[in-house]
Design a protein around this motif. Structure first.
Motif, mmCIF file in Angstrom:
data_model
loop_
_atom_site.group_PDB
_atom_site.id
_atom_site.type_symbol
_atom_site.label_atom_id
_atom_site.label_comp_id
_atom_site.label_asym_id
_atom_site.label_seq_id
_atom_site.Cartn_x
_atom_site.Cartn_y
_atom_site.Cartn_z
ATOM 1 N N ALA A 49 0.855 -1.182 0.000
ATOM 2 C CA ALA A 49 0.000 0.000 0.000
ATOM 3 C C ALA A 49 0.892 1.233 0.000
ATOM 4 N N THR A 50 0.506 2.230 -0.787
ATOM 5 C CA THR A 50 1.197 3.507 -0.789
ATOM 6 C C THR A 50 0.206 4.558 -0.311
ATOM 7 N N LEU A 51 0.567 5.271 0.748
ATOM 8 C CA LEU A 51 -0.286 6.313 1.312
ATOM 9 C C LEU A 51 0.367 7.659 1.071
ATOM 10 N N TYR A 52 -0.375 8.562 0.442
ATOM 11 C CA TYR A 52 0.082 9.928 0.226
ATOM 12 C C TYR A 52 -0.614 10.787 1.272
ATOM 13 N N VAL A 53 0.154 11.367 2.184
ATOM 14 C CA VAL A 53 -0.399 12.053 3.342
ATOM 15 C C VAL A 53 -0.041 13.538 3.287
ATOM 16 N N ASP A 54 -1.061 14.402 3.422
ATOM 17 C CA ASP A 54 -0.849 15.840 3.548
ATOM 18 C C ASP A 54 -0.800 16.172 5.028
ATOM 19 N N VAL A 55 0.081 17.065 5.391
ATOM 20 C CA VAL A 55 0.162 17.507 6.779
ATOM 21 C C VAL A 55 -0.206 18.988 6.813
ATOM 22 N N ALA A 56 -1.272 19.298 7.500
ATOM 23 C CA ALA A 56 -1.710 20.687 7.637
ATOM 24 C C ALA A 56 -0.787 21.385 8.633
ATOM 25 N N ALA A 57 -0.067 22.394 8.162
ATOM 26 C CA ALA A 57 0.922 23.071 9.004
ATOM 27 C C ALA A 57 0.276 23.760 10.211
ATOM 28 N N SER A 58 -0.894 24.340 10.020
ATOM 29 C CA SER A 58 -1.500 25.084 11.120
ATOM 30 C C SER A 58 -2.049 24.165 12.205
ATOM 31 N N ALA A 59 -2.669 23.079 11.814
ATOM 32 C CA ALA A 59 -3.302 22.193 12.794
ATOM 33 C C ALA A 59 -2.404 21.021 13.185
ATOM 34 N N GLY A 60 -1.393 20.713 12.364
ATOM 35 C CA GLY A 60 -0.540 19.566 12.632
ATOM 36 C C GLY A 60 -1.244 18.237 12.394
ATOM 37 N N ALA A 61 -2.383 18.289 11.684
ATOM 38 C CA ALA A 61 -3.165 17.078 11.430
ATOM 39 C C ALA A 61 -2.719 16.437 10.120
ATOM 40 N N ALA A 62 -2.733 15.121 10.091
ATOM 41 C CA ALA A 62 -2.390 14.380 8.875
ATOM 42 C C ALA A 62 -3.662 13.916 8.194
ATOM 43 N N VAL A 63 -3.723 14.111 6.887
ATOM 44 C CA VAL A 63 -4.882 13.713 6.098
ATOM 45 C C VAL A 63 -4.393 12.854 4.941
ATOM 46 N N VAL A 64 -4.951 11.646 4.804
ATOM 47 C CA VAL A 64 -4.576 10.780 3.693
ATOM 48 C C VAL A 64 -5.176 11.355 2.415
ATOM 49 N N ARG A 65 -4.321 11.769 1.504
ATOM 50 C CA ARG A 65 -4.740 12.372 0.245
ATOM 51 C C ARG A 65 -5.134 11.297 -0.774
ATOM 52 N N ARG A 66 -4.361 10.231 -0.812
ATOM 53 C CA ARG A 66 -4.623 9.157 -1.777
ATOM 54 C C ARG A 66 -4.052 7.863 -1.230
ATOM 55 N N ARG A 67 -4.719 6.748 -1.520
ATOM 56 C CA ARG A 67 -4.277 5.431 -1.058
ATOM 57 C C ARG A 67 -4.283 4.499 -2.263
ATOM 58 N N MET A 68 -3.219 3.744 -2.440
ATOM 59 C CA MET A 68 -3.132 2.834 -3.576
ATOM 60 C C MET A 68 -2.662 1.473 -3.074
ATOM 61 N N TRP A 69 -3.429 0.411 -3.365
ATOM 62 C CA TRP A 69 -3.066 -0.959 -3.001
ATOM 63 C C TRP A 69 -2.641 -1.698 -4.249
ATOM 64 N N GLN A 70 -1.700 -2.607 -4.095
ATOM 65 C CA GLN A 70 -1.323 -3.485 -5.193
ATOM 66 C C GLN A 70 -0.825 -4.810 -4.652
ATOM 67 N N ARG A 71 -1.074 -5.849 -5.413
ATOM 68 C CA ARG A 71 -0.528 -7.159 -5.067
ATOM 69 C C ARG A 71 0.747 -7.326 -5.858
ATOM 70 N N LEU A 72 1.825 -7.703 -5.186
ATOM 71 C CA LEU A 72 3.113 -7.859 -5.846
ATOM 72 C C LEU A 72 3.225 -9.267 -6.405
ATOM 73 N N LEU A 73 3.336 -9.366 -7.716
ATOM 74 C CA LEU A 73 3.452 -10.681 -8.348
ATOM 75 C C LEU A 73 4.883 -11.193 -8.284
ATOM 76 N N THR A 74 5.838 -10.283 -8.257
ATOM 77 C CA THR A 74 7.235 -10.649 -8.120
ATOM 78 C C THR A 74 7.736 -10.102 -6.802
ATOM 79 N N PRO A 75 8.167 -10.939 -5.860
ATOM 80 C CA PRO A 75 8.645 -10.451 -4.570
ATOM 81 C C PRO A 75 9.802 -9.459 -4.741
ATOM 82 N N PRO A 76 9.865 -8.443 -3.881
ATOM 83 C CA PRO A 76 10.881 -7.393 -4.006
ATOM 84 C C PRO A 76 12.235 -7.749 -3.421
ATOM 85 N N PHE A 77 12.858 -8.790 -3.949
ATOM 86 C CA PHE A 77 14.222 -9.110 -3.521
ATOM 87 C C PHE A 77 15.000 -9.681 -4.663
#
Length: 77
Positions: A49-77
Motif C-alpha cells: 500500500a502507498t499512502l500519500y499524506v498531507d500535513v496541515a501546518a496550522s493544525a498539525g493534522a495528517a490527512v490521507v490524500r490518496r491510497r493505492m493498493w497493489q498485489r506484488l506478483l514478483t517479490p521485491p528481492f
C-alpha cells in the motif's frame, strides 16, 4: 505457522509524506528452504500500500490524500 511480516518506509513529497507499507502473509502449510528462502510448500502473498499524506501546518493534522493498493506478483528481492 509463520507469522506475517511488515515493513513501512517513509519518504517526503512536495505536499507531504509518502508511506509505503509492504506486507507478506503465509498459508498455514507454508515451509521454505532455510538456505535460499524459496517456498517448499504452501504459499506466500505480498501486498503493498502507498499512502500519500498531507500535513496541515496550522493544525498539525495528517490527512490521507490518496491510497493505492497493489498485489506484488514478483517479490521485491
Amino acid at each position: 505457522a509463520v507469522m506475517p511480516q511488515c515493513l513501512v518506509e517513509k519518504a517526503t513529497d512536495p505536499s507531504g509524506y509518502v508511506y509505503t507499507v509492504t506486507a507478506r502473509g503465509f498459508s498455514a502449510d507454508f515451509t521454505d528452504d532455510p538456505t535460499t528462502g524459496a517456498t517448499r510448500s504452501g504459499c506466500a502473498v505480498w501486498l503493498q500500500a502507498t499512502l500519500y499524506v498531507d500535513v496541515a501546518a496550522s493544525a498539525g493534522a495528517a490527512v490521507v490524500r490518496r491510497r493505492m493498493w497493489q498485489r506484488l506478483l514478483t517479490p521485491p528481492f
